[in-house]
Design an enzyme around this catalytic site. Structure first.
Site, mmCIF file in Angstrom:
data_model
loop_
_atom_site.group_PDB
_atom_site.id
_atom_site.type_symbol
_atom_site.label_atom_id
_atom_site.label_comp_id
_atom_site.label_asym_id
_atom_site.label_seq_id
_atom_site.Cartn_x
_atom_site.Cartn_y
_atom_site.Cartn_z
ATOM 1 N N GLN A 77 29.091 19.710 -8.124
ATOM 2 C CA GLN A 77 29.681 18.386 -7.903
ATOM 3 C C GLN A 77 30.605 18.416 -6.688
ATOM 4 O O GLN A 77 30.583 17.526 -5.832
ATOM 5 C CB GLN A 77 30.482 17.944 -9.149
ATOM 6 C CG GLN A 77 29.646 17.527 -10.348
ATOM 7 C CD GLN A 77 29.334 18.657 -11.307
ATOM 8 O OE1 GLN A 77 29.170 19.815 -10.906
ATOM 9 N NE2 GLN A 77 29.200 18.343 -12.584
ATOM 10 N N ASN A 91 20.478 21.704 -10.157
ATOM 11 C CA ASN A 91 21.128 23.015 -10.177
ATOM 12 C C ASN A 91 20.068 24.028 -10.607
ATOM 13 O O ASN A 91 19.718 24.112 -11.785
ATOM 14 C CB ASN A 91 22.300 22.978 -11.158
ATOM 15 C CG ASN A 91 23.161 24.220 -11.096
ATOM 16 O OD1 ASN A 91 22.862 25.156 -10.347
ATOM 17 N ND2 ASN A 91 24.220 24.244 -11.883
ATOM 18 N N HIS A 107 19.175 27.059 -11.735
ATOM 19 C CA HIS A 107 19.956 28.138 -12.354
ATOM 20 C C HIS A 107 19.348 29.511 -12.090
ATOM 21 O O HIS A 107 18.127 29.704 -12.200
ATOM 22 C CB HIS A 107 20.032 27.935 -13.871
ATOM 23 C CG HIS A 107 20.634 26.614 -14.270
ATOM 24 N ND1 HIS A 107 21.924 26.262 -13.973
ATOM 25 C CD2 HIS A 107 20.106 25.552 -14.937
ATOM 26 C CE1 HIS A 107 22.173 25.043 -14.449
ATOM 27 N NE2 HIS A 107 21.085 24.591 -15.035
ATOM 28 N N PHE A 160 31.935 28.639 -11.637
ATOM 29 C CA PHE A 160 31.917 27.548 -12.615
ATOM 30 C C PHE A 160 32.720 28.002 -13.825
ATOM 31 O O PHE A 160 32.280 28.866 -14.594
ATOM 32 C CB PHE A 160 30.486 27.166 -13.013
ATOM 33 C CG PHE A 160 30.431 25.871 -13.792
ATOM 34 C CD1 PHE A 160 30.814 24.677 -13.197
ATOM 35 C CD2 PHE A 160 30.020 25.851 -15.116
ATOM 36 C CE1 PHE A 160 30.797 23.478 -13.914
ATOM 37 C CE2 PHE A 160 29.992 24.659 -15.835
ATOM 38 C CZ PHE A 160 30.379 23.469 -15.219
ATOM 39 N N THR A 175 -3.257 -5.414 0.717
ATOM 40 C CA THR A 175 -2.643 -4.097 0.945
ATOM 41 C C THR A 175 -3.494 -3.307 1.930
ATOM 42 O O THR A 175 -2.972 -2.482 2.686
ATOM 43 C CB THR A 175 -2.479 -3.311 -0.377
ATOM 44 O OG1 THR A 175 -3.750 -2.962 -0.898
ATOM 45 C CG2 THR A 175 -1.702 -4.108 -1.406
ATOM 46 N N ASP A 176 -4.785 -3.570 1.947
ATOM 47 C CA ASP A 176 -5.662 -2.892 2.912
ATOM 48 C C ASP A 176 -5.264 -3.240 4.344
ATOM 49 O O ASP A 176 -5.263 -2.384 5.229
ATOM 50 C CB ASP A 176 -7.117 -3.296 2.643
ATOM 51 C CG ASP A 176 -8.080 -2.428 3.423
ATOM 52 O OD1 ASP A 176 -8.091 -1.195 3.191
ATOM 53 O OD2 ASP A 176 -8.797 -2.967 4.298
ATOM 54 N N ARG A 209 28.661 33.433 -8.832
ATOM 55 C CA ARG A 209 27.299 33.185 -9.314
ATOM 56 C C ARG A 209 26.412 32.828 -8.123
ATOM 57 O O ARG A 209 26.904 32.548 -7.029
ATOM 58 C CB ARG A 209 27.275 32.046 -10.335
ATOM 59 C CG ARG A 209 27.663 30.710 -9.753
ATOM 60 C CD ARG A 209 27.508 29.548 -10.741
ATOM 61 N NE ARG A 209 27.849 28.290 -10.094
ATOM 62 C CZ ARG A 209 27.694 27.098 -10.633
ATOM 63 N NH1 ARG A 209 27.209 26.976 -11.863
ATOM 64 N NH2 ARG A 209 28.012 26.002 -9.968
ATOM 65 N N LYS A 245 0.864 -1.191 0.000
ATOM 66 C CA LYS A 245 0.000 0.000 0.000
ATOM 67 C C LYS A 245 0.892 1.230 0.000
ATOM 68 O O LYS A 245 1.717 1.414 0.891
ATOM 69 C CB LYS A 245 -0.904 0.004 1.244
ATOM 70 C CG LYS A 245 -1.920 1.112 1.234
ATOM 71 C CD LYS A 245 -3.000 0.892 0.169
ATOM 72 C CE LYS A 245 -4.199 0.149 0.728
ATOM 73 N NZ LYS A 245 -5.127 -0.268 -0.368
HETATM 74 O O1 LIG Z 1 27.975 23.307 -10.819
HETATM 75 C C1 LIG Z 1 27.779 23.098 -12.037
HETATM 76 N N1 LIG Z 1 28.105 21.895 -12.555
HETATM 77 C C2 LIG Z 1 27.926 21.585 -13.873
HETATM 78 O O2 LIG Z 1 28.243 20.452 -14.335
HETATM 79 C C3 LIG Z 1 27.406 22.591 -14.702
HETATM 80 N N2 LIG Z 1 27.102 22.627 -16.028
HETATM 81 C C4 LIG Z 1 26.589 23.860 -16.277
HETATM 82 O O3 LIG Z 1 26.181 24.253 -17.385
HETATM 83 N N3 LIG Z 1 26.578 24.603 -15.130
HETATM 84 C C5 LIG Z 1 27.074 23.836 -14.141
HETATM 85 N N4 LIG Z 1 27.263 24.066 -12.814
#
Ligand SMILES: O=c1[nH]c(=O)c2[nH]c(=O)[nH]c2[nH]1
Length: 297
Positions: free
Chosen positions: A218, A244, A246, A158, A57-58, A175, A12
């Site tokens: 990363q 990410n 953006h 970056f 499941t009940d 950024r 469930k």
């Molecule tokens: O921290 C980031 N990792 C990426 O692999 C990546 N690729 C991207 O276009 N921007 C970013 N920023």
């Protein structure tokens, strides 16, 4: 031609369960979303429709609500272990149980400057998660959180990335970095101070996000994972997933206006999706800990 029934489980999904403790005027609340699944010799239910080994499941759902009353909810990890152990130990054909729980947090309303006894406001920072597996490979607990939205307005870069004929992204040394973190960590034991460890793991990950001069999301994930493993020997492994989110500096130059990283457009999609597993060398085998379903997700 032989056609074979492969991996299967049934249960469930997403029972919404709210437990109020009202033994004193100052109530307590736990607000959960509970999914149960059973594994074992249930082939006949699929192949011939024979339900003789199937605990409905009940019934699984009812068990969760009954345990919420009789055993209470100390932590979602412990509650998951209670349920999984019950299904495997007490229901004869069941060989394995997988319990996944999300918890929504509430905080007390402040009324006339004091915490109210029985009124709460939803606490929206993150959803706490637990995934418990009991079965042939033993007992496994995965703690976690999801939708922890984080943003830093500087301290993120970056640059130095590969470039080809389709690369348009400018390098940046300052950024906005934002994500909605999904983190899962596997414990190597079931004797854990679940609430304390949870709070500390969250604190450590937020600290790394804040203090590392990040060269990429990363790298931030790696630092989050290593900080947790260094501080918590009871954790064997983390699996981290970070969109990410953006934030692009808006082009105000077209209007003769400077934009020194002050005005952004927050993009909804697409988003980069950065994922990593970070493991302690020599960690105990994960067995079925990460086996979430019959293999579809
Ligand atoms: O921290 C980031 N990792 C990426 O692999 C990546 N690729 C991207 O276009 N921007 C970013 N920023």
């Amino acid at each position: 031609m032989a056609i074979i029934l492969g991996d299967h489980q049934y249960g469930k999904a997403e029972s919404r369960l709210v437990r109020i403790y009202r033994d004193s005027p100052r109530h307590e609340i736990r607000d959960l979303n509970v999914s149960t699944a059973l594994r074992g010799p249930f082939e006949a239910a699929y192949l011939t429709g024979d339900q003789s080994k199937v605990l409905p499941t009940d019934t699984q759902k009812n068990t969760a609500y009954a345990f919420a009353k009789s055993k209470g909810i100390e932590s979602i990890e412990e509650f998951g272990l209670d349920l999984a152990r019950h299904f495997v130990a007490d229901i004869d054909p069941v060989e394995g149980a997988r319990i996944e729980i999300e918890e929504y947090a509430w905080e007390r309303a402040i009324v006339d400057g004091a915490e109210h006894d029985h009124t709460w406001l939803r606490k929206g920072q993150e959803i706490r998660t637990a995934a418990v597996t009991v079965g042939a490979s033993g007992e496994h607990v995965i703690g976690g959180l999801k939708d922890l939205v984080l943003l830093k307005s500087t301290g993120s870069e970056f640059a130095g990335f590969l470039s080809d004929e389709f690369t348009t992204l400018p390098e940046t040394h300052d950024r906005v970095m934002a994500t909605a973190l999904d983190a899962k960590w596997r414990y190597s034991s079931t004797a854990v101070a679940w609430d304390e460890v949870y709070a500390d793991v969250k604190k450590l990950m937020v600290k790394q996000f804040a203090t590392l001069q990040s060269l990429a999301l990363q790298q931030t994930l790696w630092h989050m994972g290593t900080a947790v493993l260094e501080a918590h020997p009871e954790i064997a492994e983390l699996r981290l997933k970070a969109p990410n989110k953006h934030h692009f500096a808006y082009d105000l130059g077209r209007f003769g206006i400077d934009n020194n990283n002050e005005v952004f457009t927050a993009a909804d999609r697409p988003y980069g999706l950065i994922e990593a597993t970070i493991t302690r060398d020599g960690a105990p085998d994960s067995g079925d800990a990460w086996r979430a379903s019959a293999g579809l997700a």
